[in-house]
Scaffold this motif. Structure first.
Motif, PDB file in Angstrom:
ATOM      1  N   VAL A 139       0.806  -1.222   0.000  1.00  0.00           N
ATOM      2  CA  VAL A 139       0.000   0.000   0.000  1.00  0.00           C
ATOM      3  C   VAL A 139       0.838   1.271   0.000  1.00  0.00           C
ATOM      4  N   ILE A 140       2.073   1.196   0.485  1.00  0.00           N
ATOM      5  CA  ILE A 140       2.908   2.406   0.536  1.00  0.00           C
ATOM      6  C   ILE A 140       3.887   2.461  -0.635  1.00  0.00           C
ATOM      7  N   ILE A 141       4.579   1.362  -0.900  1.00  0.00           N
ATOM      8  CA  ILE A 141       5.627   1.389  -1.927  1.00  0.00           C
ATOM      9  C   ILE A 141       5.068   1.063  -3.307  1.00  0.00           C
ATOM     10  N   ALA A 142       4.478  -0.130  -3.461  1.00  0.00           N
ATOM     11  CA  ALA A 142       4.005  -0.550  -4.784  1.00  0.00           C
ATOM     12  C   ALA A 142       2.961   0.401  -5.351  1.00  0.00           C
ATOM     13  N   ASP A 143       2.000   0.795  -4.528  1.00  0.00           N
ATOM     14  CA  ASP A 143       0.935   1.671  -5.031  1.00  0.00           C
ATOM     15  C   ASP A 143       1.429   3.077  -5.353  1.00  0.00           C
ATOM     16  N   THR A 144       2.545   3.492  -4.729  1.00  0.00           N
ATOM     17  CA  THR A 144       3.149   4.772  -5.088  1.00  0.00           C
ATOM     18  C   THR A 144       3.767   4.703  -6.476  1.00  0.00           C
TER      19      THR A 144
ATOM     20  N   GLN B 100       7.183  -1.448  -8.868  1.00  0.00           N
ATOM     21  CA  GLN B 100       5.792  -1.725  -8.490  1.00  0.00           C
ATOM     22  C   GLN B 100       5.544  -3.228  -8.453  1.00  0.00           C
ATOM     23  N   LEU B 101       5.945  -3.910  -9.524  1.00  0.00           N
ATOM     24  CA  LEU B 101       5.720  -5.359  -9.596  1.00  0.00           C
ATOM     25  C   LEU B 101       6.481  -6.085  -8.503  1.00  0.00           C
ATOM     26  N   TYR B 102       7.714  -5.663  -8.248  1.00  0.00           N
ATOM     27  CA  TYR B 102       8.536  -6.286  -7.202  1.00  0.00           C
ATOM     28  C   TYR B 102       7.850  -6.178  -5.847  1.00  0.00           C
ATOM     29  N   TYR B 103       7.468  -4.964  -5.462  1.00  0.00           N
ATOM     30  CA  TYR B 103       6.907  -4.770  -4.121  1.00  0.00           C
ATOM     31  C   TYR B 103       5.455  -5.238  -4.031  1.00  0.00           C
ATOM     32  N   ASP B 104       4.749  -5.244  -5.134  1.00  0.00           N
ATOM     33  CA  ASP B 104       3.392  -5.766  -5.137  1.00  0.00           C
ATOM     34  C   ASP B 104       3.415  -7.281  -4.923  1.00  0.00           C
ATOM     35  N   PHE B 105       4.252  -7.975  -5.690  1.00  0.00           N
ATOM     36  CA  PHE B 105       4.304  -9.432  -5.612  1.00  0.00           C
ATOM     37  C   PHE B 105       4.973  -9.904  -4.326  1.00  0.00           C
TER      38      PHE B 105
ATOM     39  N   SER C  28      14.689 -12.099  -3.108  1.00  0.00           N
ATOM     40  CA  SER C  28      15.549 -11.003  -3.601  1.00  0.00           C
ATOM     41  C   SER C  28      15.961 -11.190  -5.062  1.00  0.00           C
ATOM     42  N   PRO C  29      14.995 -11.295  -5.994  1.00  0.00           N
ATOM     43  CA  PRO C  29      15.360 -11.572  -7.393  1.00  0.00           C
ATOM     44  C   PRO C  29      16.187 -10.494  -8.064  1.00  0.00           C
ATOM     45  N   TYR C  30      16.093  -9.234  -7.591  1.00  0.00           N
ATOM     46  CA  TYR C  30      16.878  -8.179  -8.227  1.00  0.00           C
ATOM     47  C   TYR C  30      18.327  -8.164  -7.757  1.00  0.00           C
ATOM     48  N   LYS C  31      18.691  -9.126  -6.917  1.00  0.00           N
ATOM     49  CA  LYS C  31      20.103  -9.329  -6.581  1.00  0.00           C
ATOM     50  C   LYS C  31      20.778 -10.296  -7.560  1.00  0.00           C
TER      51      LYS C  31
ATOM     52  N   LEU D 102      16.518   4.897  -4.116  1.00  0.00           N
ATOM     53  CA  LEU D 102      16.402   4.423  -2.742  1.00  0.00           C
ATOM     54  C   LEU D 102      16.044   2.944  -2.703  1.00  0.00           C
ATOM     55  N   PHE D 103      15.019   2.567  -3.458  1.00  0.00           N
ATOM     56  CA  PHE D 103      14.568   1.183  -3.393  1.00  0.00           C
ATOM     57  C   PHE D 103      15.436   0.247  -4.225  1.00  0.00           C
ATOM     58  N   LEU D 104      16.192   0.794  -5.159  1.00  0.00           N
ATOM     59  CA  LEU D 104      17.207  -0.013  -5.832  1.00  0.00           C
ATOM     60  C   LEU D 104      18.267  -0.443  -4.818  1.00  0.00           C
ATOM     61  N   PHE D 105      18.630   0.461  -3.944  1.00  0.00           N
ATOM     62  CA  PHE D 105      19.566   0.134  -2.871  1.00  0.00           C
ATOM     63  C   PHE D 105      18.962  -0.914  -1.940  1.00  0.00           C
ATOM     64  N   VAL D 106      17.685  -0.731  -1.584  1.00  0.00           N
ATOM     65  CA  VAL D 106      17.035  -1.653  -0.649  1.00  0.00           C
ATOM     66  C   VAL D 106      16.998  -3.068  -1.206  1.00  0.00           C
ATOM     67  N   VAL D 107      16.610  -3.219  -2.480  1.00  0.00           N
ATOM     68  CA  VAL D 107      16.425  -4.566  -3.029  1.00  0.00           C
ATOM     69  C   VAL D 107      17.740  -5.254  -3.376  1.00  0.00           C
ATOM     70  N   THR D 108      18.819  -4.500  -3.476  1.00  0.00           N
ATOM     71  CA  THR D 108      20.086  -5.117  -3.857  1.00  0.00           C
ATOM     72  C   THR D 108      21.074  -5.262  -2.709  1.00  0.00           C
ATOM     73  N   ILE D 109      20.900  -4.489  -1.645  1.00  0.00           N
ATOM     74  CA  ILE D 109      21.893  -4.483  -0.565  1.00  0.00           C
ATOM     75  C   ILE D 109      21.336  -5.048   0.736  1.00  0.00           C
TER      76      ILE D 109
END
Length: 469
Positions: free
Chosen positions: A208-213, A243-248, A272-275, A419-426
């Motif tokens: 509701v906060i990340i994907a929907d944004t 969106q797809l990453y955080y939604d799924f 963590s598929p984007y790693k 920001l979220f590129l950092f979150v999903v990879t690190i």
């Protein structure tokens, strides 16, 4: 038609608490059979909230496949089990094909032959792709003699269990039924409750906060503009990628959390598929139970990598074209699957050369390939996909002028993307955080803050993207 979504207030504050309390009260009084029937009833109610007219279809599918499973397992001398298996798979696929692909097929027939065949314009039954694949896996497992018990209530619970019914994960009978049968799982486990609430809250926040944004920018770029410049195109594609990453992953976290409340551990479906450093690694991390299904029930039966390089490459390509079509009835989905199949073939060839690639370069190539191919996955048709790709590759110019008010806050969009590129990879993913989670006053406060913020700041109740597949 309204759905009883994990992120809706009706689900969070009414359906889930009532389901939980009644289930454990029944178990407390040793009404174990009735507790399972209660969960089945809750799951069927959950499904029917969307549209009760499709409930008979779900029940018919369940009884049909359960009956075939008994024939395959217990009547091998009277019936050829392989023939029964083929009949079962064929009917399941035909049912899925009718609802999901009939109109797509007719549209293409009309285009090719200039005919005017009528479309059925049927609404896709919710979750049909998932409960169809789940039951095909059951039939194959029965054929392999891996199904140990046949009980209609247990089977209905296996198929309809509401945390996974609509969008997965795709389950195996043997990994779920022992959990429902376990006596220790009949009582409230407060450690599981706290862990379940923790990961559910994380998943709710993701959705509701990340994907929907990110959904706002993705929707404008793909659907509501006629052209995009270079920066808008990249903002559009990357917004959908996140969106797809955080939604799924949000749905996956919430499903795992809900199941844990009932002491059931669903298989991890997202790691963590984007790693990923290559396309094979990506598919070991993204929609893991679908990848498992495609590998075990399509790729390996076709011969896998056991019949030479050419056959291996062909099997990979066919498997991922099927994976693309499974996601949706459209040439863009098929092409998306084709591109991933080609990428896996090229990865096999590269691996055979035994040349090591710098990890940063490997990640950069992999991530950008994923991002670019998501364009075909998201676009409504070829024209929408080409519109976005033209901008991404600079064919519409490199001007920084904003062509649509929706992109007036483009710097903010790119800031969030970074920001979220950092979150999903690190950073650690939610499953790793859950494994390390220890109940305490501090953790209770953290869960409460995440949950309350998610509920208060959610602008609307939006469905999960994978509900459409």
């Amino acid at each position: 038609m309204k759905q009883l979504l994990f992120n809706s207030l009706e689900f969070i504050f009414l359906f889930l608490p009532v389901s939980f309390v009644v289930y454990f009260i029944l178990n407390k009084y040793k009404l174990v059979l009735f507790s399972r029937i209660w969960l089945v009833a809750c799951s069927l109610f959950f499904y029917s909230w969307w549209d009760i007219k499709y409930l008979p279809l779900l029940l018919l599918s369940i009884f049909f496949n359960f009956g075939l499973g008994i024939i395959i397992s217990k009547h091998r001398e009277r019936f050829n089990p392989f023939f029964v298996l083929l009949v079962g798979i064929s009917i399941n696929v035909l049912l899925l094909g009718y609802y999901k692909y009939y109109d797509f097929f007719i549209v293409n027939i009309n285009d090719i032959f200039s005919s005017d065949l009528n479309l059925i314009n049927v609404i896709l039954p919710l979750g049909i792709s998932f409960f169809t694949f789940t039951q095909i896996a059951f039939l194959v497992d029965a054929y392999k003699k891996e199904v140990k018990e046949f009980d209609i209530v247990n089977y209905m619970l296996f198929v309809t269990y509401f945390p996974h019914l609509i969008a997965g994960p795709i389950l195996h009978h043997k990994e779920m039924m022992p959990q429902f049968a376990s006596l220790k799982n009949k009582f409230i486990n407060y450690k599981n409750v706290s862990r379940g609430l923790f990961i559910f809250s994380i998943g709710l926040f993701k959705k509701v906060i990340i994907a929907d944004t990110f959904a706002g920018w993705a929707s404008y770029g793909f659907d509501k503009t006629s052209s995009l410049n270079f920066y808008e195109s990249w903002a559009t594609s990357l917004s959908y990628t996140f969106q797809l990453y955080y939604d799924f992953s949000g749905y996956t976290d919430m499903a795992i959390g809900i199941a844990l409340l009932f002491n059931i551990k669903l298989p991890n479906n997202f790691n963590s598929p984007y790693k990923a450093l290559n396309i094979q690694d990506f598919w070991r991390r993204w929609h893991m139970t679908l990848s498992r299904f495609l590998r075990d029930y399509i790729y390996i039966p076709m011969g896998g990598n056991r019949k030479g390089l050419y056959r291996t490459y062909t099997n990979l390509l066919i498997t991922f074209i099927i994976g693309g079509i499974w996601h949706g009835a459209g040439w863009t989905f098929l092409f998306w699957g084709f591109l991933h199949g080609i990428a896996l073939v090229l990865h096999r060839i590269w691996s055979g050369l035994h040349i090591k690639m710098n990890k940063v370069i490997a990640w950069f190539i992999t991530f950008n390939f994923i991002n670019i191919t998501w364009v075909f996955f998201r676009a409504k048709d070829w024209d929408h996909a080409i519109k976005v790709l033209n901008g991404m590759f600079g064919l519409t110019g490199l001007s920084m002028s904003i062509s649509d008010n929706a992109f007036a806050n483009l710097p903010y969009a790119f800031l969030l993307i970074l920001l979220f590129l950092f979150v999903v990879t690190i950073t650690k993913n939610s499953i790793e955080l859950m494994d390390e989670f220890k109940p305490s006053i501090r953790s209770a406060i953290v869960i409460s803050i995440i949950f309350v913020v998610s509920v208060l700041l959610s602008q609307k109740v939006s469905e999960f993207l994978y509900f459409n597949f």
